[in-house]
Design a protein around this motif. Sequence first.
Motif, PDB file in Angstrom:
ATOM      1  N   MET A   1       0.843  -1.201  -0.061  1.00  0.00           N
ATOM      2  CA  MET A   1       0.013   0.113  -0.054  1.00  0.00           C
ATOM      3  C   MET A   1       0.697   1.273  -0.071  1.00  0.00           C
ATOM      4  O   MET A   1       1.768   1.193   0.601  1.00  0.00           O
ATOM      5  N   PRO A   2       0.538   2.267  -0.731  1.00  0.00           N
ATOM      6  CA  PRO A   2       1.265   3.718  -0.712  1.00  0.00           C
ATOM      7  C   PRO A   2       1.149   4.163   0.714  1.00  0.00           C
ATOM      8  O   PRO A   2       0.093   4.053   1.478  1.00  0.00           O
ATOM      9  N   ALA A   3       2.566   4.737   1.311  1.00  0.00           N
ATOM     10  CA  ALA A   3       2.495   5.037   2.642  1.00  0.00           C
ATOM     11  C   ALA A   3       1.782   6.296   2.866  1.00  0.00           C
ATOM     12  O   ALA A   3       1.446   6.658   3.884  1.00  0.00           O
ATOM     13  N   GLY A   4       1.750   7.396   1.837  1.00  0.00           N
ATOM     14  CA  GLY A   4       1.183   8.686   1.787  1.00  0.00           C
ATOM     15  C   GLY A   4       0.614   9.075   0.590  1.00  0.00           C
ATOM     16  O   GLY A   4       0.897   8.495  -0.465  1.00  0.00           O
ATOM     17  N   PRO A   5       0.116  10.406   0.750  1.00  0.00           N
ATOM     18  CA  PRO A   5      -0.552  10.827  -0.567  1.00  0.00           C
ATOM     19  C   PRO A   5       0.300  11.215  -1.488  1.00  0.00           C
ATOM     20  O   PRO A   5       0.199  11.013  -2.668  1.00  0.00           O
ATOM     21  N   ILE A   6       1.610  11.809  -1.287  1.00  0.00           N
ATOM     22  CA  ILE A   6       2.418  11.833  -2.436  1.00  0.00           C
ATOM     23  C   ILE A   6       3.085  10.732  -3.324  1.00  0.00           C
ATOM     24  O   ILE A   6       2.954  10.704  -4.436  1.00  0.00           O
TER      25      ILE A   6
ATOM     26  N   MET B   1      -0.019   9.669  -5.350  1.00  0.00           N
ATOM     27  CA  MET B   1      -0.409  10.408  -6.610  1.00  0.00           C
ATOM     28  C   MET B   1       0.699  10.156  -7.499  1.00  0.00           C
ATOM     29  O   MET B   1       0.710  10.168  -8.567  1.00  0.00           O
ATOM     30  N   TYR B   2       1.946   9.821  -7.063  1.00  0.00           N
ATOM     31  CA  TYR B   2       3.094   9.673  -7.995  1.00  0.00           C
ATOM     32  C   TYR B   2       2.766   8.278  -8.576  1.00  0.00           C
ATOM     33  O   TYR B   2       2.891   8.302 -10.142  1.00  0.00           O
ATOM     34  N   ARG B   3       2.148   7.293  -8.187  1.00  0.00           N
ATOM     35  CA  ARG B   3       1.517   6.157  -8.803  1.00  0.00           C
ATOM     36  C   ARG B   3       0.707   6.150  -9.783  1.00  0.00           C
ATOM     37  O   ARG B   3       0.467   5.934 -10.919  1.00  0.00           O
TER      38      ARG B   3
ATOM     39  N   VAL C   1      -7.567   3.990  -8.896  1.00  0.00           N
ATOM     40  CA  VAL C   1      -6.858   4.153  -7.685  1.00  0.00           C
ATOM     41  C   VAL C   1      -6.314   2.872  -6.914  1.00  0.00           C
ATOM     42  O   VAL C   1      -5.409   2.818  -6.423  1.00  0.00           O
ATOM     43  N   TYR C   2      -7.377   2.031  -6.980  1.00  0.00           N
ATOM     44  CA  TYR C   2      -7.172   0.839  -6.280  1.00  0.00           C
ATOM     45  C   TYR C   2      -6.012  -0.072  -6.768  1.00  0.00           C
ATOM     46  O   TYR C   2      -5.315  -0.688  -6.077  1.00  0.00           O
ATOM     47  N   ALA C   3      -5.607   0.240  -8.337  1.00  0.00           N
ATOM     48  CA  ALA C   3      -4.825  -0.580  -8.830  1.00  0.00           C
ATOM     49  C   ALA C   3      -3.418   0.005  -8.352  1.00  0.00           C
ATOM     50  O   ALA C   3      -2.317  -0.654  -8.403  1.00  0.00           O
ATOM     51  N   ALA C   4      -3.223   1.450  -7.699  1.00  0.00           N
ATOM     52  CA  ALA C   4      -2.070   1.862  -7.478  1.00  0.00           C
ATOM     53  C   ALA C   4      -1.621   1.350  -6.124  1.00  0.00           C
ATOM     54  O   ALA C   4      -0.493   1.565  -5.625  1.00  0.00           O
ATOM     55  N   ALA C   5      -2.456   0.531  -5.394  1.00  0.00           N
ATOM     56  CA  ALA C   5      -1.988  -0.152  -4.261  1.00  0.00           C
ATOM     57  C   ALA C   5      -1.301  -1.593  -4.665  1.00  0.00           C
ATOM     58  O   ALA C   5      -0.887  -2.150  -3.378  1.00  0.00           O
ATOM     59  N   ASN C   6      -1.282  -1.876  -5.583  1.00  0.00           N
ATOM     60  CA  ASN C   6      -0.862  -2.974  -5.787  1.00  0.00           C
ATOM     61  C   ASN C   6      -0.184  -3.037  -7.475  1.00  0.00           C
ATOM     62  O   ASN C   6      -0.889  -3.717  -8.344  1.00  0.00           O
ATOM     63  N   PRO C   7       0.882  -2.083  -7.642  1.00  0.00           N
ATOM     64  CA  PRO C   7       1.326  -1.674  -9.111  1.00  0.00           C
ATOM     65  C   PRO C   7       1.690  -3.047  -9.858  1.00  0.00           C
ATOM     66  O   PRO C   7       1.273  -3.258 -11.116  1.00  0.00           O
ATOM     67  N   PRO C   8       2.235  -4.318  -9.392  1.00  0.00           N
ATOM     68  CA  PRO C   8       2.540  -5.382 -10.078  1.00  0.00           C
ATOM     69  C   PRO C   8       1.255  -5.855 -10.932  1.00  0.00           C
ATOM     70  O   PRO C   8       1.368  -6.639 -11.720  1.00  0.00           O
ATOM     71  N   ALA C   9       0.084  -5.969  -9.924  1.00  0.00           N
ATOM     72  CA  ALA C   9      -1.135  -6.352 -10.740  1.00  0.00           C
ATOM     73  C   ALA C   9      -1.917  -5.404 -11.563  1.00  0.00           C
ATOM     74  O   ALA C   9      -3.177  -5.626 -11.904  1.00  0.00           O
ATOM     75  N   ARG C  10      -1.329  -4.292 -11.774  1.00  0.00           N
ATOM     76  CA  ARG C  10      -2.113  -3.125 -12.381  1.00  0.00           C
ATOM     77  C   ARG C  10      -2.432  -3.624 -13.877  1.00  0.00           C
ATOM     78  O   ARG C  10      -3.776  -3.194 -14.306  1.00  0.00           O
ATOM     79  N   HIS C  11      -1.807  -4.534 -14.559  1.00  0.00           N
ATOM     80  CA  HIS C  11      -2.128  -4.850 -15.919  1.00  0.00           C
ATOM     81  C   HIS C  11      -3.217  -5.762 -15.809  1.00  0.00           C
ATOM     82  O   HIS C  11      -3.959  -6.105 -16.934  1.00  0.00           O
TER      83      HIS C  11
ATOM     84  N   PRO D   1      -6.223  -3.742   7.170  1.00  0.00           N
ATOM     85  CA  PRO D   1      -4.928  -3.458   6.996  1.00  0.00           C
ATOM     86  C   PRO D   1      -4.648  -2.474   6.169  1.00  0.00           C
ATOM     87  O   PRO D   1      -5.426  -2.319   5.242  1.00  0.00           O
ATOM     88  N   GLY D   2      -3.487  -1.781   6.207  1.00  0.00           N
ATOM     89  CA  GLY D   2      -3.234  -0.474   5.465  1.00  0.00           C
ATOM     90  C   GLY D   2      -4.565   0.606   5.308  1.00  0.00           C
ATOM     91  O   GLY D   2      -5.013   0.996   4.486  1.00  0.00           O
ATOM     92  N   ASP D   3      -4.966   0.721   6.753  1.00  0.00           N
ATOM     93  CA  ASP D   3      -6.068   1.769   6.788  1.00  0.00           C
ATOM     94  C   ASP D   3      -5.873   3.097   6.347  1.00  0.00           C
ATOM     95  O   ASP D   3      -6.648   3.829   5.940  1.00  0.00           O
ATOM     96  N   LYS D   4      -4.293   3.524   6.413  1.00  0.00           N
ATOM     97  CA  LYS D   4      -3.985   4.876   5.879  1.00  0.00           C
ATOM     98  C   LYS D   4      -4.322   4.948   4.166  1.00  0.00           C
ATOM     99  O   LYS D   4      -4.682   6.112   3.801  1.00  0.00           O
ATOM    100  N   PHE D   5      -4.279   3.880   3.494  1.00  0.00           N
ATOM    101  CA  PHE D   5      -4.605   3.884   2.143  1.00  0.00           C
ATOM    102  C   PHE D   5      -6.120   4.455   2.004  1.00  0.00           C
ATOM    103  O   PHE D   5      -6.599   4.962   1.358  1.00  0.00           O
TER     104      PHE D   5
END
Length: 351
Positions: free
Chosen positions: A1-6, A9-11, A59-69, A292-296
Amino acid sequence: MPAGPIRLMYRVYKYILPGVDDELARWRVKAENIPDTELRTQALASIETKRFHCQGGGVYAAANPPARHVLIPLIVALQTISDYLDNLCDRSTSMDGRDFRLLHQSMLDAVDPAAELQDYYARREESDDDGYLHALVRECQTRVSELPSYAQVQDEVRDLVGLYCDLQVHKHIRHEQREPALLGWWEENRPRYRHLLWNEFAAATGSTLGMFMLFLAASHPGVNRTEATRIRDAYFPHVCGLHIMLDYLIDQQEDREGGDLNFCNYYTSETELVDRISLIVTSARNDIRRLPGDKFHRMIIEGLLALYLSDPKARSQRDVVAITRRLMKRSPMTRLFFWANSMYIRSRQSK
C-alpha cells in the motif's frame, strides 16, 4: 500500500491515468463502431462524460502496481458497463423493470467467470451493438479469472453487484413506481442498517468501490473468505454511501433538468444534508480502521471528498457551493492535497 498521498499520486500519474486512458481509448473505438444510433450515443457519452469514474476506481490498482495490468482493465471494463447501462436507463426509450433487470444481468455475469453470455437487449428495441456489451462482460470474466484469490471474494462481490442491480431497476422504472419500490426494498434490508435513512442505504448500493477493493484484495494470494467479508463490511455501507451521496450532491441540477431521482432531495434542510453526510464520513473513517493498510483507505475517503467537491458542477450550483464550504471547513492537509491534484488533472484533460 502507498504510505502517503505523495507516493499515491506519483503512482496515479505514472501508472493509473495512462493505463485508464489506454483502456478507455480501446473501448471508445469499439463504441464508435456500434451500428445502433442510440446505443452508440450512450456508449460514447458514458466514456466521454464519466471518465473520472474509471480514474477514481483505478486508484485501487495503485495499491498493487505489479497487478495493475489485470486490475486496470478489470476496473475500467466493469465501470464502463455500469456507466453505459446507467445512461441507457436514465435516457431510456423503455420504462420496463424487466428490461433494466436483464440489462444489468450483464454485470452479474461479468463478475462470474463461469456465466454464459445472454441477449441483454432482448426486452428493448435497440439491440445491435456489434458485440460491445458482450466484449465488456468477457473482459471482466477474463480478468477476474486472473486474480489469484478471486474465488475467496466472489460471493461478496456478487452480493454488492446484486444490490447495485436492484437499485438500478428500482430507480429507473416509472416515476410513480420508484419511491414505493425503493421503500419496499428498504424494508427488506432495514434490520441490518437501522442507523441509515432509506435514501442513504439506496445510495450506498450504487457504489462500485467495494467491488474494486475486493478485486484489489483478490490480486494477492492467500486471501480467505473471512477477510473478504471484513472488507465488504468495512466498505458497505459508509464508504460506498459517501461515494454516491457526493455524486448525487453535485448532480442535483442535472437531475432536476432530466427529471431523475436524486437521493439528496429527501432531507428536510441543507443543515440536515450536511450533518448526515458528515456522519457518514465519520462512520466511514471508523469502519476502515479494521482493515490492514488503513492509511490507504483513509486517503480514499479524503480523495472522494476532494474529487467531488472540486468538480465544476459543484461550483456552478449556489446551494452546493454553500454545502461544499461547510463540508470542507477545517479540512486536513491530505484532503487539500487531493483537491489541488483533482483540479490539476481536470485542467490538463480539458486542454
